[in-house]
Design a protein around this motif. Sequence first.
Motif, PDB file in Angstrom:
ATOM      1  N   GLN A  79       0.834  -1.204   0.000  1.00  0.00           N
ATOM      2  CA  GLN A  79       0.000   0.000   0.000  1.00  0.00           C
ATOM      3  C   GLN A  79       0.866   1.251   0.000  1.00  0.00           C
ATOM      4  N   ALA A  80       1.973   1.226   0.737  1.00  0.00           N
ATOM      5  CA  ALA A  80       2.872   2.372   0.780  1.00  0.00           C
ATOM      6  C   ALA A  80       3.480   2.625  -0.597  1.00  0.00           C
ATOM      7  N   ALA A  81       3.909   1.548  -1.263  1.00  0.00           N
ATOM      8  CA  ALA A  81       4.487   1.695  -2.601  1.00  0.00           C
ATOM      9  C   ALA A  81       3.457   2.251  -3.573  1.00  0.00           C
ATOM     10  N   GLU A  82       2.226   1.779  -3.482  1.00  0.00           N
ATOM     11  CA  GLU A  82       1.154   2.292  -4.352  1.00  0.00           C
ATOM     12  C   GLU A  82       0.868   3.765  -4.082  1.00  0.00           C
ATOM     13  N   ALA A  83       0.848   4.160  -2.803  1.00  0.00           N
ATOM     14  CA  ALA A  83       0.608   5.563  -2.458  1.00  0.00           C
ATOM     15  C   ALA A  83       1.732   6.452  -2.978  1.00  0.00           C
ATOM     16  N   LEU A  84       2.970   5.984  -2.898  1.00  0.00           N
ATOM     17  CA  LEU A  84       4.093   6.767  -3.412  1.00  0.00           C
ATOM     18  C   LEU A  84       4.032   6.880  -4.932  1.00  0.00           C
ATOM     19  N   LYS A  85       3.676   5.784  -5.600  1.00  0.00           N
ATOM     20  CA  LYS A  85       3.561   5.825  -7.068  1.00  0.00           C
ATOM     21  C   LYS A  85       2.430   6.752  -7.495  1.00  0.00           C
ATOM     22  N   SER A  86       1.345   6.728  -6.740  1.00  0.00           N
ATOM     23  CA  SER A  86       0.217   7.608  -7.049  1.00  0.00           C
ATOM     24  C   SER A  86       0.605   9.077  -6.876  1.00  0.00           C
ATOM     25  N   ALA A  87       1.316   9.374  -5.823  1.00  0.00           N
ATOM     26  CA  ALA A  87       1.755  10.754  -5.591  1.00  0.00           C
ATOM     27  C   ALA A  87       2.744  11.185  -6.663  1.00  0.00           C
ATOM     28  N   THR A  88       3.590  10.251  -7.096  1.00  0.00           N
ATOM     29  CA  THR A  88       4.594  10.576  -8.111  1.00  0.00           C
ATOM     30  C   THR A  88       3.941  10.778  -9.470  1.00  0.00           C
TER      31      THR A  88
ATOM     32  N   ARG B 199      10.211  10.589 -10.970  1.00  0.00           N
ATOM     33  CA  ARG B 199      10.281   9.150 -11.207  1.00  0.00           C
ATOM     34  C   ARG B 199      10.624   8.497  -9.873  1.00  0.00           C
ATOM     35  N   ILE B 200       9.921   7.407  -9.544  1.00  0.00           N
ATOM     36  CA  ILE B 200      10.140   6.738  -8.253  1.00  0.00           C
ATOM     37  C   ILE B 200      10.608   5.318  -8.488  1.00  0.00           C
ATOM     38  N   SER B 201      11.519   4.865  -7.616  1.00  0.00           N
ATOM     39  CA  SER B 201      11.916   3.459  -7.631  1.00  0.00           C
ATOM     40  C   SER B 201      11.864   2.969  -6.191  1.00  0.00           C
ATOM     41  N   VAL B 202      11.127   1.874  -5.993  1.00  0.00           N
ATOM     42  CA  VAL B 202      10.903   1.323  -4.665  1.00  0.00           C
ATOM     43  C   VAL B 202      11.758   0.072  -4.507  1.00  0.00           C
ATOM     44  N   GLN B 203      12.487  -0.001  -3.389  1.00  0.00           N
ATOM     45  CA  GLN B 203      13.320  -1.165  -3.082  1.00  0.00           C
ATOM     46  C   GLN B 203      13.137  -1.483  -1.608  1.00  0.00           C
ATOM     47  N   GLY B 204      12.391  -2.526  -1.322  1.00  0.00           N
ATOM     48  CA  GLY B 204      12.135  -2.924   0.063  1.00  0.00           C
ATOM     49  C   GLY B 204      11.278  -1.889   0.771  1.00  0.00           C
ATOM     50  N   ASP B 205      11.773  -1.382   1.903  1.00  0.00           N
ATOM     51  CA  ASP B 205      11.002  -0.379   2.641  1.00  0.00           C
ATOM     52  C   ASP B 205      11.539   1.032   2.401  1.00  0.00           C
TER      53      ASP B 205
ATOM     54  N   THR C 292      13.224   5.842  -3.769  1.00  0.00           N
ATOM     55  CA  THR C 292      14.009   6.985  -4.218  1.00  0.00           C
ATOM     56  C   THR C 292      13.213   7.733  -5.272  1.00  0.00           C
ATOM     57  N   LEU C 293      12.971   9.009  -4.999  1.00  0.00           N
ATOM     58  CA  LEU C 293      12.274   9.876  -5.941  1.00  0.00           C
ATOM     59  C   LEU C 293      13.316  10.713  -6.657  1.00  0.00           C
ATOM     60  N   THR C 294      13.305  10.681  -7.985  1.00  0.00           N
ATOM     61  CA  THR C 294      14.213  11.486  -8.791  1.00  0.00           C
ATOM     62  C   THR C 294      13.398  12.604  -9.418  1.00  0.00           C
ATOM     63  N   LEU C 295      13.838  13.828  -9.199  1.00  0.00           N
ATOM     64  CA  LEU C 295      13.108  15.005  -9.659  1.00  0.00           C
ATOM     65  C   LEU C 295      13.890  15.756 -10.727  1.00  0.00           C
ATOM     66  N   THR C 296      13.148  16.357 -11.669  1.00  0.00           N
ATOM     67  CA  THR C 296      13.748  17.262 -12.648  1.00  0.00           C
ATOM     68  C   THR C 296      12.803  18.432 -12.843  1.00  0.00           C
TER      69      THR C 296
ATOM     70  N   PRO D 238      11.239  11.344   4.901  1.00  0.00           N
ATOM     71  CA  PRO D 238      12.489  11.550   4.155  1.00  0.00           C
ATOM     72  C   PRO D 238      13.689  11.137   5.001  1.00  0.00           C
ATOM     73  N   VAL D 239      14.604  10.412   4.387  1.00  0.00           N
ATOM     74  CA  VAL D 239      15.818   9.975   5.057  1.00  0.00           C
ATOM     75  C   VAL D 239      17.011  10.774   4.526  1.00  0.00           C
ATOM     76  N   ASP D 240      17.016  11.035   3.225  1.00  0.00           N
ATOM     77  CA  ASP D 240      18.117  11.760   2.611  1.00  0.00           C
ATOM     78  C   ASP D 240      17.571  12.545   1.431  1.00  0.00           C
ATOM     79  N   ALA D 241      18.082  13.747   1.241  1.00  0.00           N
ATOM     80  CA  ALA D 241      17.671  14.569   0.110  1.00  0.00           C
ATOM     81  C   ALA D 241      18.892  15.255  -0.465  1.00  0.00           C
ATOM     82  N   GLN D 242      19.012  15.185  -1.777  1.00  0.00           N
ATOM     83  CA  GLN D 242      20.072  15.893  -2.483  1.00  0.00           C
ATOM     84  C   GLN D 242      19.393  16.673  -3.593  1.00  0.00           C
ATOM     85  N   LEU D 243      19.051  17.912  -3.265  1.00  0.00           N
ATOM     86  CA  LEU D 243      18.291  18.745  -4.186  1.00  0.00           C
ATOM     87  C   LEU D 243      19.066  20.001  -4.544  1.00  0.00           C
TER      88      LEU D 243
END
Length: 180
Positions: free
Chosen positions: A104-113, A121-127, A130-134, A156-161
């Motif tokens: 459900q969390a992965a689906e919610a993140l994909k929906s928001a993305t 663009r989002i890529s989900v790996q386990g728990d 990573t959201l990549t923004l342009t 958010p755990v880490d952000a490089q913006l």
Amino acid sequence: MSTARPSRSQGASRLALPAPLAAARTQFLTMWSGLAARERLGAGAALVCVGILIVWMIAVAPALRVLREAPATLDALDAQLQSMQRLAGEVRELRGVAPVSPQQAAEALKSATDRLGDRGRISVQGDRATLTLTGVSGEKLRSWLGEARSGARARPVDAQLTRGPQGYAGTILVSFGGGA
């Protein structure tokens, strides 16, 4: 056993000034007695003025500065307290919300993305995800973070913006705990 009390001569020897200070004191008293009454009055007035200046600089001026700055400091602390209380309320509210499963969390993140269009663009790996923004605007990024927090219980755990003319670009790593 008897305890002997020190005599006056012993007590006076304990309070005696060290030799250099005693010599300076004697020299000062000799010079002071050599001054005319008018000169002693002027020197005494100067010493009183210097003493008042020292008391002002050490005791009065700092206290007045604190009194002058206190209202602004109190207002800032009150605002900080209100912000912390608001955040504590959000924490209590989020603790009461039922956890979501990793799917459900992965689906919610994909929906928001998906609402970001081709700029996210989002890529989900386990728990983690990573959201990549342009070129995403600050408002859309804030909206995505809000949806990720409420829908996926992600944080958010880490952000490089970086911020450019078209908006924010970079990556955000979020973590979500599954309730399954």
